[in-house]
Design an enzyme around this catalytic site. Structure first.
Site, PDB file in Angstrom:
ATOM      1  N   GLY A  36       0.846  -1.205   0.000  1.00  0.00           N
ATOM      2  CA  GLY A  36       0.000   0.000   0.000  1.00  0.00           C
ATOM      3  C   GLY A  36       0.870   1.240   0.000  1.00  0.00           C
ATOM      4  N   GLY A  39       4.349   3.861   5.034  1.00  0.00           N
ATOM      5  CA  GLY A  39       4.050   4.351   6.381  1.00  0.00           C
ATOM      6  C   GLY A  39       3.083   3.491   7.169  1.00  0.00           C
ATOM      7  N   GLY A 143       1.961  -5.871  10.266  1.00  0.00           N
ATOM      8  CA  GLY A 143       0.988  -5.102  11.024  1.00  0.00           C
ATOM      9  C   GLY A 143      -0.297  -5.816  11.395  1.00  0.00           C
ATOM     10  N   ILE A 183      -8.879   3.564  20.635  1.00  0.00           N
ATOM     11  CA  ILE A 183      -9.245   4.038  19.297  1.00  0.00           C
ATOM     12  C   ILE A 183     -10.692   4.538  19.278  1.00  0.00           C
ATOM     13  CG2 ILE A 183      -9.632   3.273  16.902  1.00  0.00           C
ATOM     14  CD1 ILE A 183      -7.132   1.502  17.199  1.00  0.00           C
ATOM     15  N   GLU A 186     -10.991   7.909  21.172  1.00  0.00           N
ATOM     16  CA  GLU A 186     -10.414   9.036  20.422  1.00  0.00           C
ATOM     17  C   GLU A 186     -11.337   9.453  19.274  1.00  0.00           C
ATOM     18  OE1 GLU A 186      -5.597   8.360  21.112  1.00  0.00           O
ATOM     19  OE2 GLU A 186      -6.392   8.165  19.092  1.00  0.00           O
ATOM     20  N   VAL A 236     -23.090  -6.201  22.410  1.00  0.00           N
ATOM     21  CA  VAL A 236     -23.936  -6.058  21.221  1.00  0.00           C
ATOM     22  C   VAL A 236     -24.137  -7.463  20.655  1.00  0.00           C
ATOM     23  CG1 VAL A 236     -24.118  -5.031  18.925  1.00  0.00           C
ATOM     24  CG2 VAL A 236     -23.007  -3.763  20.758  1.00  0.00           C
ATOM     25  N   LEU A 317       1.361  -0.759  19.349  1.00  0.00           N
ATOM     26  CA  LEU A 317       1.696   0.663  19.378  1.00  0.00           C
ATOM     27  C   LEU A 317       2.808   0.947  18.385  1.00  0.00           C
ATOM     28  CD1 LEU A 317       1.788   1.163  23.254  1.00  0.00           C
ATOM     29  CD2 LEU A 317       0.102   2.137  21.677  1.00  0.00           C
ATOM     30  N   HIS A 319       5.288   3.150  18.503  1.00  0.00           N
ATOM     31  CA  HIS A 319       6.646   3.310  19.045  1.00  0.00           C
ATOM     32  C   HIS A 319       7.219   1.986  19.520  1.00  0.00           C
ATOM     33  CE1 HIS A 319       3.523   4.542  21.887  1.00  0.00           C
ATOM     34  NE2 HIS A 319       4.229   3.970  22.826  1.00  0.00           N
ATOM     35  N   HIS A 442       9.001  26.071  37.100  1.00  0.00           N
ATOM     36  CA  HIS A 442       7.741  26.595  37.646  1.00  0.00           C
ATOM     37  C   HIS A 442       7.302  27.808  36.834  1.00  0.00           C
ATOM     38  CE1 HIS A 442       4.694  27.752  40.507  1.00  0.00           C
ATOM     39  NE2 HIS A 442       5.167  28.991  40.452  1.00  0.00           N
TER      40      HIS A 442
HETATM   41  C1  FAD Z   1      -7.050   4.683  14.388  1.00  0.00           C
HETATM   42  C2  FAD Z   1      -5.736   4.248  14.972  1.00  0.00           C
HETATM   43  C3  FAD Z   1      -5.025   5.120  15.771  1.00  0.00           C
HETATM   44  C4  FAD Z   1      -3.799   4.734  16.305  1.00  0.00           C
HETATM   45  N1  FAD Z   1      -3.128   5.626  17.083  1.00  0.00           N
HETATM   46  C5  FAD Z   1      -1.944   5.282  17.602  1.00  0.00           C
HETATM   47  C6  FAD Z   1      -1.201   6.221  18.381  1.00  0.00           C
HETATM   48  O1  FAD Z   1      -1.621   7.360  18.585  1.00  0.00           O
HETATM   49  N2  FAD Z   1      -0.011   5.834  18.878  1.00  0.00           N
HETATM   50  C7  FAD Z   1       0.492   4.572  18.662  1.00  0.00           C
HETATM   51  O2  FAD Z   1       1.579   4.268  19.141  1.00  0.00           O
HETATM   52  N3  FAD Z   1      -0.191   3.664  17.929  1.00  0.00           N
HETATM   53  C8  FAD Z   1      -1.381   3.995  17.397  1.00  0.00           C
HETATM   54  N4  FAD Z   1      -2.052   3.092  16.614  1.00  0.00           N
HETATM   55  C9  FAD Z   1      -1.453   1.760  16.416  1.00  0.00           C
HETATM   56  C10 FAD Z   1      -0.349   1.802  15.355  1.00  0.00           C
HETATM   57  O3  FAD Z   1      -0.875   2.332  14.159  1.00  0.00           O
HETATM   58  C11 FAD Z   1       0.204   0.411  15.115  1.00  0.00           C
HETATM   59  O4  FAD Z   1       0.621  -0.160  16.344  1.00  0.00           O
HETATM   60  C12 FAD Z   1       1.414   0.471  14.188  1.00  0.00           C
HETATM   61  O5  FAD Z   1       1.067   1.027  12.936  1.00  0.00           O
HETATM   62  C13 FAD Z   1       1.992  -0.938  13.961  1.00  0.00           C
HETATM   63  O6  FAD Z   1       3.101  -0.829  13.135  1.00  0.00           O
HETATM   64  P1  FAD Z   1       3.606  -2.046  12.249  1.00  0.00           P
HETATM   65  O7  FAD Z   1       4.822  -1.543  11.548  1.00  0.00           O
HETATM   66  O8  FAD Z   1       3.703  -3.265  13.061  1.00  0.00           O
HETATM   67  O9  FAD Z   1       2.438  -2.322  11.190  1.00  0.00           O
HETATM   68  P2  FAD Z   1       1.558  -1.390  10.247  1.00  0.00           P
HETATM   69  O10 FAD Z   1       1.705   0.036  10.580  1.00  0.00           O
HETATM   70  O11 FAD Z   1       0.204  -1.985  10.282  1.00  0.00           O
HETATM   71  O12 FAD Z   1       2.201  -1.602   8.824  1.00  0.00           O
HETATM   72  C14 FAD Z   1       2.154  -2.810   8.154  1.00  0.00           C
HETATM   73  C15 FAD Z   1       2.361  -2.564   6.671  1.00  0.00           C
HETATM   74  O13 FAD Z   1       2.570  -3.814   6.040  1.00  0.00           O
HETATM   75  C16 FAD Z   1       1.942  -3.799   4.773  1.00  0.00           C
HETATM   76  N5  FAD Z   1       1.749  -5.187   4.371  1.00  0.00           N
HETATM   77  C17 FAD Z   1       0.996  -6.144   4.981  1.00  0.00           C
HETATM   78  N6  FAD Z   1       1.136  -7.337   4.360  1.00  0.00           N
HETATM   79  C18 FAD Z   1       1.999  -7.121   3.330  1.00  0.00           C
HETATM   80  C19 FAD Z   1       2.560  -7.958   2.339  1.00  0.00           C
HETATM   81  N7  FAD Z   1       2.326  -9.274   2.304  1.00  0.00           N
HETATM   82  N8  FAD Z   1       3.382  -7.391   1.426  1.00  0.00           N
HETATM   83  C20 FAD Z   1       3.685  -6.072   1.449  1.00  0.00           C
HETATM   84  N9  FAD Z   1       3.198  -5.238   2.385  1.00  0.00           N
HETATM   85  C21 FAD Z   1       2.384  -5.759   3.327  1.00  0.00           C
HETATM   86  C22 FAD Z   1       0.650  -3.038   5.029  1.00  0.00           C
HETATM   87  O14 FAD Z   1       0.142  -2.513   3.814  1.00  0.00           O
HETATM   88  C23 FAD Z   1       1.144  -1.951   5.983  1.00  0.00           C
HETATM   89  O15 FAD Z   1       1.551  -0.800   5.266  1.00  0.00           O
HETATM   90  C24 FAD Z   1      -3.267   3.448  16.042  1.00  0.00           C
HETATM   91  C25 FAD Z   1      -3.973   2.567  15.224  1.00  0.00           C
HETATM   92  C26 FAD Z   1      -5.184   2.955  14.686  1.00  0.00           C
HETATM   93  C27 FAD Z   1      -5.918   2.001  13.793  1.00  0.00           C
END
Ligand code: FAD
Length: 463
Positions: A36, A39, A143, A183, A186, A236, A317, A319, A442
Site C-alpha cells: 500500500g 508508512g 501489522g 481508538i 479518540e 452487542v 503501538l 513506538h 515553575h
Molecule cells: C485509528 C488508529 C489510531 C492509532 N493511534 C496510535 C497512536 O496514537 N499511537 C500509537 O503508538 N499507535 C497507534 N495506533 C497503532 C499503530 O498504528 C500500530 O501499532 C502500528 O502502525 C503498527 O506498526 P507495524 O509496523 O507493526 O504495522 P503497520 O503500521 O500496520 O504496517 C504494516 C504494513 O505492512 C503492509 N503489508 C501487509 N502485508 C503485506 C505484504 N504481504 N506485502 C507487502 N506489504 C504488506 C501493510 O500494507 C502496511 O503498510 C493506532 C492505530 C489505529 C488504527
C-alpha cells in the site's frame, strides 16, 4: 537473475520502515516491500490522521466551550468538515513522501507489491510485473487490521472501522461506537466535538481496560461531562441495518435493549495481519490469536526470518514497533540491543489526554508487590490554574520496599508530552525519592509529577 539483499523488510509501517533505515545505516543492503502507501497503518489510517482530526476538532470545541472562560468571544463559530479532512489528507501525504525520501537517502530499495514468502531466502513480489528477490534475512512487519463482528458487515460508510471513521464525508447525527478502548474513545471524541451524539457500548465494566482503575473512572466522568454516553458491561448481540438507521440489540445483566444510530463504528480491537504472506511455505505457524511466535531475538521458528510490531505479541503501538525495528536490524548486524518493555508508554489523545507507563496499582498488587501510591490533582497545580486545564491528576505507584517507581499515570492536558520524563524514570529504574528531588520548572504542568512523587513519600508541598 534475482536481485540479492542482506535484508528484506515486508511492510513499511513504523516497525518496517524504521527497521529498513536502521539496517541500511548499519551497512546492510536493504529492500522494503510494501503493498500500500508507505508508512503503514500508523501513517495512513492510524496515529497520524487520527491525531490531525483530534487536533482540528479540539480547536473547534475549545473555541465554543473554553475560550469564553478566558474572556475571548467569537461570534457564531463554524467548521468546514471537508477542509478539515483535506488538511488531514495533506498531513498524511506529506509524511508518505517523507518516508520515500528517507528510503532514497538511505539507499533502500523500495518495492511496490505484496511480499509472498517462497522459501527462507526467496520472496515473490506480487503486483505489476511479478518478481522474485533473494535475501539473507527477512523481517516480517505486516501489522494488523480491525476485528469485525459477524452480524455487522463493514462498508466503511455507515458501518465503519477506524479507517472509515477517518474518511467520513459528513458528520453523523448519531454515532454508536462498539468498544470504548483507546481508538473508539479518540474517534468518538472527534465526532462528539463536531456535534454528533456519541454512545459507546463496551463489553467490559470499564473504559480503556488496561488503564489504572482510578484514572479510568475519573477519565470516564470527564468524558461524560463532555456529553459522551457509555453503556458498560454491555454486549452487542445483533444488528438491524435499515435504509436510514442501524439498530443494535444489546444485552446488559440479562436485560435486552436496542440503540439506534446513523453510523456504527466497530472498534473492538485489532488482529495481526498475515494474509498472503505465504507463511505456510516456510512452516511458520501463527499462534491461536494470529500472532507470529518469536524468541528474544525476534526470530521466528525459521532463524533468518524475524518478526516485529503488531504481528507479534505485545502492545499494538507504533513506538513499540519502531523500537523493535531498530533492535532487530541491530541484531541482524551482530549487535546486542535490549528493549525495556516496562518503559513503553500508552497514550490516549483525548482532551484531557491520558498517558501511562509501567504498572497500574492493581498490576503491582497482583505481582505481590507492596505498593505506595501518590496522587496529585491538576486543580492544585499553578500552571493548570493559569491555563484553565484543571481536570485530572498524576498518580504514582512505587514499590514500598525499594522505593523504585513502578508506574506513572497522568490524566490531564498535555499528558502525552509530560509522560516523557516518566518514561525515562522507569527506563532508568529511578526511585520515587530521586524523582521527587528532581527540579522542575515553575509554573509547569510537569510539577504535578514531582508533587505526586512527593505525595507517595507523604510530603507533597501544595496539597
Ligand atoms: C485509528 C488508529 C489510531 C492509532 N493511534 C496510535 C497512536 O496514537 N499511537 C500509537 O503508538 N499507535 C497507534 N495506533 C497503532 C499503530 O498504528 C500500530 O501499532 C502500528 O502502525 C503498527 O506498526 P507495524 O509496523 O507493526 O504495522 P503497520 O503500521 O500496520 O504496517 C504494516 C504494513 O505492512 C503492509 N503489508 C501487509 N502485508 C503485506 C505484504 N504481504 N506485502 C507487502 N506489504 C504488506 C501493510 O500494507 C502496511 O503498510 C493506532 C492505530 C489505529 C488504527
Amino acid at each position: 537473475m534475482a536481485e540479492n539483499f542482506d535484508v528484506v523488510v515486508i511492510g513499511s509501517g513504523p516497525g518496517g520502515y524504521v527497521a529498513a533505515i536502521r539496517a541500511a545505516q548499519l551497512g546492510l543492503k536493504t529492500a522494503c516491500i510494501e503493498k500500500g502507501p508507505l508508512g503503514g497503518t500508523c501513517l495512513n489510517v492510524g496515529c497520524i490522521p487520527s491525531k490531525a482530526l483530534l487536533h482540528s476538532s479540539e480547536l473547534f470545541y475549545k473555541l465554543t466551550h473554553h475560550l469564553p472562560d478566558h474572556g475571548v468571544h467569537v461570534e457564531n463559530p463554524t467548521y468546514d468538515f471537508p477542509a478539515m479532512m483535506e488538511r488531514k489528507n495533506k498531513v498524511v501525504s506529506d509524511f508518505n513522501q517523507g518516508v520515500g525520501a528517507l528510503f532514497a537517502k538511505n539507499k533502500i530499495t523500495q518495492i511496490q507489491g505484496i511480499g509472498h514468502l517462497k522459501s527462507p531466502t526467496e520472496i515473490e513480489v506480487r503486483g505489476e510485473g511479478n518478481q522474485v528477490i533473494e535475501t539473507k534475512n527477512i523481517i516480517l512487519a505486516t501489522g494488523s487490521e480491525p476485528i469485525d463482528l459477524p452480524f455487522l458487515p463493514i462498508d466503511e460508510k455507515r458501518i465503519i472501522t477506524s479507517t472509515g471513521a477517518l474518511a467520513l464525508e459528513t458528520v453523523p447525527k448519531k454515532l454508536l461506537v462498539i468498544g470504548a478502548g483507546v481508538i473508539g474513545v479518540e474517534l468518538g471524541s472527534v465526532y462528539n466535538r463536531l456535534g454528533s451524539e456519541v454512545t459507546f457500548i463496551e463489553f467490559l465494566p470499564k473504559i480503556c481496560p488496561t488503564m489504572d482503575e482510578a484514572i479510568s473512572k475519573s477519565f470516564q466522568k470527564i468524558l461524560e461531562g463532555q456529553n459522551l454516553t457509555f453503556h458498560l458491561s454491555t454486549k452487542v448481540t445483533a444488528a438491524d441495518i435499515g435504509s436510514d438507521k442501524i439498530t443494535l440489540t444489546t444485552q446488559h445483566e440479562g436485560t435486552q435493549s436496542t440503540l439506534e444510530g446513523d453510523v456504527v463504528l466497530c472498534s473492538i480491537g485489532r488482529r495481526p495481519y498475515t494474509r498472503d504472506l505465504g507463511l505456510e511455505n516456510v512452516s511458520i505457524a501463527p499462534n491461536e490469536k494470529g500472532f507470529i511466535p518469536i524468541n528474544g531475538h525476534f526470530q521466528t521458528t525459521v532463524p533468518n526470518i524475524y518478526a516485529i510490531g503488531d504481528i507479534v505479541d505485545g502492545p499494538m503501538l507504533a513506538h513499540k514497533a519502531s523500537e523493535e525495528g531498530v533492535a532487530v536490524a541491530e541484531i541482524i548486524a551482530g549487535e546486542s540491543p535490549t528493549i525495556e518493555y516496562m518503559a513503553i508508554p500508552n497514550v490516549v489523545y483525548t482532551d484531557p489526554e491520558v498517558a501511562a507507563v509501567g504498572l497500574t496499582e492493581k498490576e503491582a498488587k497482583d505481582a505481590s508487590l507492596q505498593v505506595k501510591v501518590g496522587i496529585f490533582p491538576f486543580k492544585t497545580n499553578s500552571r493548570a490554574k493559569c491555563t484553565g486545564e484543571e481536570e485530572g491528576m498524576v498518580k504514582i505507584v512505587s514499590d514500598a520496599a525499594t522505593d523504585r517507581l513502578l508506574g506513572i499515570h497522568i490524566l490531564g492536558a498535555h499528558a502525552s508530552e509530560i509522560i516523557a520524563e516518566a518514561v525515562l524514570a522507569i527506563q532508568k529504574k529511578v526511585t520515587t525519592e530521586e524523582l521527587a528531588n528532581t527540579p522542575h520548572a515553575h509554573p509547569t504542568l510537569s510539577e504535578a509529577v514531582k508533587e505526586a512523587a512527593l505525595a507517595a513519600l507523604g510530603r507533597a508541598i501544595h496539597r
